[in-house]
Design a protein around this motif. Structure first.
Motif, PDB file in Angstrom:
ATOM      1  N   LEU A  28       0.775  -1.403  -0.045  1.00 48.81           N
ATOM      2  CA  LEU A  28       0.237   0.372   0.009  1.00 48.81           C
ATOM      3  C   LEU A  28       0.647   1.476   0.054  1.00 48.81           C
ATOM      4  CD1 LEU A  28      -3.032  -0.455   2.369  1.00 48.81           C
ATOM      5  CD2 LEU A  28      -2.846  -0.800  -0.308  1.00 48.81           C
ATOM      6  N   VAL A  29       1.980   1.085   0.756  1.00 46.11           N
ATOM      7  CA  VAL A  29       3.360   2.518   0.184  1.00 46.11           C
ATOM      8  C   VAL A  29       3.416   2.150  -0.887  1.00 46.11           C
ATOM      9  CG1 VAL A  29       5.286   3.128   1.409  1.00 46.11           C
ATOM     10  CG2 VAL A  29       3.665   1.708   2.968  1.00 46.11           C
ATOM     11  N   HIS A  30       3.958   1.503  -1.630  1.00 51.76           N
ATOM     12  CA  HIS A  30       4.610   1.344  -3.199  1.00 51.76           C
ATOM     13  C   HIS A  30       2.834   1.458  -3.888  1.00 51.76           C
ATOM     14  CE1 HIS A  30       7.998  -1.035  -1.844  1.00 51.76           C
ATOM     15  NE2 HIS A  30       7.950  -0.364  -1.326  1.00 51.76           N
ATOM     16  N   ASN A  31       2.186   1.791  -3.532  1.00 51.57           N
ATOM     17  CA  ASN A  31       1.085   1.415  -4.379  1.00 51.57           C
ATOM     18  C   ASN A  31      -0.801   1.551  -3.808  1.00 51.57           C
ATOM     19  OD1 ASN A  31       2.254   0.256  -7.427  1.00 51.57           O
ATOM     20  ND2 ASN A  31       2.188  -1.013  -5.843  1.00 51.57           N
ATOM     21  N   PRO A  32      -0.646   3.087  -2.776  1.00 57.75           N
ATOM     22  CA  PRO A  32      -1.454   3.704  -2.174  1.00 57.75           C
ATOM     23  C   PRO A  32      -3.408   3.475  -3.525  1.00 57.75           C
ATOM     24  CG  PRO A  32      -0.042   5.566  -3.040  1.00 57.75           C
ATOM     25  CD  PRO A  32       0.606   4.289  -3.820  1.00 57.75           C
ATOM     26  N   GLY A  60     -10.237  -4.977   1.412  1.00 61.52           N
ATOM     27  CA  GLY A  60      -8.818  -4.572   2.285  1.00 61.52           C
ATOM     28  C   GLY A  60      -8.855  -3.086   2.178  1.00 61.52           C
ATOM     29  N   PRO A  61      -7.698  -2.650   3.082  1.00 61.67           N
ATOM     30  CA  PRO A  61      -7.804  -1.401   3.403  1.00 61.67           C
ATOM     31  C   PRO A  61      -7.727  -0.083   2.422  1.00 61.67           C
ATOM     32  CG  PRO A  61      -5.984  -2.402   4.426  1.00 61.67           C
ATOM     33  CD  PRO A  61      -6.687  -3.276   3.206  1.00 61.67           C
ATOM     34  N   GLU A  65      -2.612   8.594  -0.192  1.00 61.56           N
ATOM     35  CA  GLU A  65      -0.833   8.902  -0.046  1.00 61.56           C
ATOM     36  C   GLU A  65      -1.713  10.807  -0.842  1.00 61.56           C
ATOM     37  OE1 GLU A  65       1.373   9.446  -3.724  1.00 61.56           O
ATOM     38  OE2 GLU A  65       2.360   7.455  -2.082  1.00 61.56           O
ATOM     39  N   VAL A  66      -0.903  11.730   0.136  1.00 64.78           N
ATOM     40  CA  VAL A  66      -0.999  13.210  -0.134  1.00 64.78           C
ATOM     41  C   VAL A  66       0.225  13.592   0.186  1.00 64.78           C
ATOM     42  CG1 VAL A  66      -2.150  14.727   1.262  1.00 64.78           C
ATOM     43  CG2 VAL A  66      -3.453  12.821   0.912  1.00 64.78           C
ATOM     44  N   CYS A  67       0.732  13.907  -0.499  1.00 67.39           N
ATOM     45  CA  CYS A  67       2.194  15.181  -0.440  1.00 67.39           C
ATOM     46  C   CYS A  67       1.569  16.541  -1.542  1.00 67.39           C
ATOM     47  CB  CYS A  67       2.789  14.452  -1.760  1.00 67.39           C
ATOM     48  SG  CYS A  67       4.355  15.130  -2.000  1.00 67.39           S
ATOM     49  N   THR A  68       1.697  17.998  -0.687  1.00 68.11           N
ATOM     50  CA  THR A  68       1.235  18.493  -0.657  1.00 68.11           C
ATOM     51  C   THR A  68       1.897  19.598  -0.341  1.00 68.11           C
ATOM     52  OG1 THR A  68      -0.977  19.549  -1.143  1.00 68.11           O
ATOM     53  CG2 THR A  68      -0.890  18.974   0.266  1.00 68.11           C
ATOM     54  N   LEU A  95      -9.626   3.139   5.914  1.00 70.08           N
ATOM     55  CA  LEU A  95      -9.023   4.198   5.261  1.00 70.08           C
ATOM     56  C   LEU A  95      -7.853   4.785   6.085  1.00 70.08           C
ATOM     57  CD1 LEU A  95     -12.068   4.055   4.183  1.00 70.08           C
ATOM     58  CD2 LEU A  95     -11.866   6.333   4.286  1.00 70.08           C
ATOM     59  N   ILE A  96      -6.644   4.741   5.537  1.00 69.25           N
ATOM     60  CA  ILE A  96      -5.892   5.195   5.514  1.00 69.25           C
ATOM     61  C   ILE A  96      -4.554   6.350   5.408  1.00 69.25           C
ATOM     62  CG2 ILE A  96      -3.048   4.491   6.247  1.00 69.25           C
ATOM     63  CD1 ILE A  96      -4.343   1.858   6.020  1.00 69.25           C
TER      64      ILE A  96
END
Length: 211
Positions: A28-32, A60-61, A65-68, A95-96
């Motif tokens: 999930l880190v690699h492919n959110p 599943g979860p 991913e957020v980058c702003t 939801l993560i």
């Protein structure tokens, strides 16, 4: 997959990292599930809504991913609402929030929609928390009585803005070791926190090592 049950409040994160039970899977880190990059605006909102629609029917979860560097504060508030509605559309699924590198301003507003135990950030992550902003020039001329409605409207705008600020900060610091007085004080002049700072203050659940 069984319905998600969040970890108990106060569960420790050993060695500055989240426990394996709470941390998102490496995949999930690699492919959110949903990637939100760039300015917080209508386009980002559309990306989120499209991502939630695609996630329906899955299992599943759901990793967001957020980058702003930030953006429109009101769109940030709308996204908080939509995260809540997404939980209704995706029942039983966790939801993560996964912050990567930069989570500034309205990006922190989005993070506030996720409970403390579902917030994670990469090891290079930096947060920026600040109070709601207003840039406005008001020019008054003519009869004073005629200016009163304009002044009263501006006062109402300021009061509502401060009330929304308190609501947002209350949601952000829930479950953390940050008090309202502190965030209001430091938020006046831009409060930057590293991933380690945020974990120490329990603003997030864990740090994702990407070294």
């Amino acid at each position: 997959m069984a319905d998600y049950e969040p970890p108990a409040a106060g569960s420790p994160s050993a060695g500055g990292q989240a426990s394996s039970a709470a941390a998102p899977a490496r995949e999930l880190v690699h492919n959110p599930t949903i990637r939100l990059h760039g300015t917080v605006d209508d386009a980002m909102l559309d990306t989120f809504l499209d991502g939630v629609a695609r996630a329906e029917g899955g299992q599943g979860p759901v990793a967001v991913e957020v980058c702003t560097l930030g953006g429109d504060a009101e769109v940030g508030r709308r996204m908080v609402l939509e995260v809540g509605l997404a939980r209704e559309r995706l029942p039983g699924r966790r939801l993560i929030f996964i912050g990567k590198t930069i989570v500034y301003s309205a990006g922190v507003t989005i993070m506030s929609a996720f409970p403390h135990e579902d917030r994670f950030v990469t090891s290079d992550g930096v947060f920026l928390i600040h109070c709601r902003q207003l840039e406005k020039t008001v020019e008054l001329s003519g009869p004073m009585r005629g200016s009163m409605p304009l002044v009263e409207s501006l006062c109402r705008q300021l009061k509502l803005g401060c009330e929304m600020e308190i609501q947002g900060f209350r949601r952000l610091i829930a479950g953390s070791e940050i008090e309202m007085e502190e965030v209001l004080d430091k938020g006046l002049h831009n409060w930057y926190l590293t991933a380690e700072d945020a974990l120490e203050r329990r603003l997030i659940a864990g740090i994702i090592d990407c070294d």
